[in-house]
Scaffold this motif. Structure first.
Motif, mmCIF file in Angstrom:
data_model
loop_
_atom_site.group_PDB
_atom_site.id
_atom_site.type_symbol
_atom_site.label_atom_id
_atom_site.label_comp_id
_atom_site.label_asym_id
_atom_site.label_seq_id
_atom_site.Cartn_x
_atom_site.Cartn_y
_atom_site.Cartn_z
ATOM 1 N N UNK A 1 35.137 39.322 34.834
ATOM 2 C CA UNK A 1 34.371 40.551 35.067
ATOM 3 C C UNK A 1 33.250 40.359 36.085
ATOM 4 N N UNK A 2 33.271 39.247 36.828
ATOM 5 C CA UNK A 2 32.114 38.873 37.626
ATOM 6 C C UNK A 2 32.142 39.354 39.074
ATOM 7 N N UNK A 3 33.087 40.185 39.444
ATOM 8 C CA UNK A 3 33.111 40.760 40.793
ATOM 9 C C UNK A 3 33.476 42.242 40.702
ATOM 10 N N UNK A 4 32.676 43.047 39.993
ATOM 11 C CA UNK A 4 33.009 44.473 39.829
ATOM 12 C C UNK A 4 32.819 45.246 41.125
ATOM 13 N N UNK A 5 33.559 46.341 41.270
ATOM 14 C CA UNK A 5 33.377 47.230 42.419
ATOM 15 C C UNK A 5 32.794 48.572 41.981
ATOM 16 N N UNK A 6 32.605 48.733 40.670
ATOM 17 C CA UNK A 6 32.032 49.970 40.127
ATOM 18 C C UNK A 6 31.237 49.604 38.867
ATOM 19 N N UNK B 1 38.331 51.120 37.420
ATOM 20 C CA UNK B 1 38.371 50.620 38.801
ATOM 21 C C UNK B 1 38.205 49.098 38.832
ATOM 22 N N UNK B 2 37.401 48.561 37.915
ATOM 23 C CA UNK B 2 37.147 47.117 37.906
ATOM 24 C C UNK B 2 38.351 46.327 37.390
ATOM 25 N N UNK B 3 39.169 46.944 36.542
ATOM 26 C CA UNK B 3 40.381 46.270 36.051
ATOM 27 C C UNK B 3 41.450 46.386 37.134
ATOM 28 N N UNK B 4 41.612 45.305 37.934
ATOM 29 C CA UNK B 4 42.457 45.428 39.120
ATOM 30 C C UNK B 4 42.955 44.058 39.564
ATOM 31 N N UNK B 5 43.948 44.103 40.434
ATOM 32 C CA UNK B 5 44.418 42.935 41.189
ATOM 33 C C UNK B 5 44.125 43.205 42.661
ATOM 34 N N UNK B 6 43.522 42.229 43.339
ATOM 35 C CA UNK B 6 43.289 42.349 44.775
ATOM 36 C C UNK B 6 44.081 41.270 45.500
ATOM 37 N N UNK B 7 44.895 41.701 46.467
ATOM 38 C CA UNK B 7 45.641 40.775 47.320
ATOM 39 C C UNK B 7 44.942 40.782 48.680
ATOM 40 N N UNK B 8 44.338 39.650 49.042
ATOM 41 C CA UNK B 8 43.505 39.559 50.241
ATOM 42 C C UNK B 8 44.254 38.754 51.298
ATOM 43 N N UNK B 9 44.531 39.396 52.425
ATOM 44 C CA UNK B 9 45.317 38.778 53.500
ATOM 45 C C UNK B 9 44.382 38.380 54.634
ATOM 46 N N UNK B 10 44.424 37.106 55.018
ATOM 47 C CA UNK B 10 43.543 36.558 56.045
ATOM 48 C C UNK B 10 44.377 35.882 57.127
#
Length: 320
Positions: A283-288, A298-307
């Motif tokens: 829970x340490x990187x919330x967006x809301x 909104x905080x319960x999510x999967x983020x796929x970060x492409x670099x």
């Protein structure tokens, strides 16, 4: 924040008998690796911006030095012309006085030699200044070329990520309004999927609709094998009251969910497994805000970060 997280992990290890030292150590190591990776990416981005700004400053300094050298050269040319004129005047005087006396002739000859020596010295200085000017111009041209190449490479990377975002947006259009968003930030592309699309409460098994979305992302990754891919699991701040269904806490749940997404992505044989990293952020990187049910969703999510890979840019910076 790191001290608070470490203290929380220590308290959890003392109060929850179900968490083994190995699990604790694994989680702590994963956290450390993710922190290093995040710091490394931030440092690389800062170094790129610093190098670009420094090249710009160096270019301006070289331009200033070039203008100064040109002014000095023009002054030397003017001095040379004046000296040459004086020499011609003295040569004329020498011709007139030659008839009068040997003494006057000798004096004029000495003066003439002096002026010739001065003229030779000024010619040498002018030649040295011209050589320095040519060298400065070559350095300026070289720096400008390298700066242009670096800017072009960065622009190409940015254009590639913009095109990648457009491709993902088009591929995932069927999931509009279902908790899936695609956006670009700081040269990276983020695919965010809310849990309502992927998981049931307390579960890390991906539902059929969510799997379709992940498979669509995998197809795009298979067509872009040079991307670094970070899969992050996130939760709200609701706590688990002990182990529930094999889940120890939010860290554990977010990590299991990230790993479940990785497993689906790697079903596509064209996806480079070496480029994938699974991470649980809890829970340490919330967006809301977690104060409302909408914010928690909104905080319960999967983020796929492409670099994009930055090897070429790093190599060019090392050659500067």
């Amino acid at each position: 924040m790191i001290k608070k997280i470490s203290l929380g992990l220590l308290v959890l290890s003392l109060t929850t008998s179900c968490v083994s030292k190995k699990i604790y150590a694994d989680l702590e190591n994963k956290f450390t690796e993710l922190k290093k990776e995040n710091r490394k990416l931030a440092d690389e981005n800062d170094e790129l911006n610093k190098s670009k700004n420094q090249l710009g400053l160096d270019g301006e300094n070289l331009k200033t030095e070039l203008a100064k050298t040109k002014a000095e050269r023009d002054k030397l040319l003017a001095d040379y012309a004046a000296t040459d004129k004086n020499l011609k005047t003295l040569q004329a005087s020498y011709s007139a006085l030659e008839k009068n006396s040997d003494e006057s002739l000798q004096a004029n000859m000495n003066k003439n030699r002096e002026l010739l020596a001065q003229l030779e010295a000024k010619e040498k200085k002018l030649s040295a200044e011209k050589e320095r000017l040519d060298k400065l111009k070559a350095e300026l041209d070289s720096s400008a070329k390298r700066l242009s190449e670096l800017e072009s490479l960065i622009a190409t990377k940015d254009a590639g990520m913009k095109k990648l975002k457009e491709t993902l947006t088009k591929s995932l259009k069927a999931f509009d309004g279902k908790g899936l968003t695609v956006h670009e930030k700081d040269g990276k592309v983020y695919v965010s999927m809310e849990n309502k699309l992927l998981f049931q409460t307390g579960s890390w098994a991906v539902g059929d609709e969510g799997k379709k979305a992940v498979v669509a992302v995998a197809k795009v990754l298979g067509d872009n094998p040079d991307l670094s891919v970070l899969i992050e699991g996130h939760t709200d701040n609701d706590k688990f009251g002990g182990a529930v269904g094999g889940v120890e806490n939010n860290w554990d749940l977010s990590t299991k969910r990230a790993t479940a997404i990785v497993n689906i992505l790697t079903e596509n044989k064209n996806v480079n497994k070496q480029n994938l990293t699974a991470a649980g952020r809890g829970e340490f990187a919330p967006i809301a805000s977690n104060d409302t049910s909408e914010g928690k969703a909104k905080n319960r999510r999967i983020e796929i970060i492409l670099t994009p890979k930055l090897d070429e840019i790093s190599k060019m910076l090392n050659e500067l």
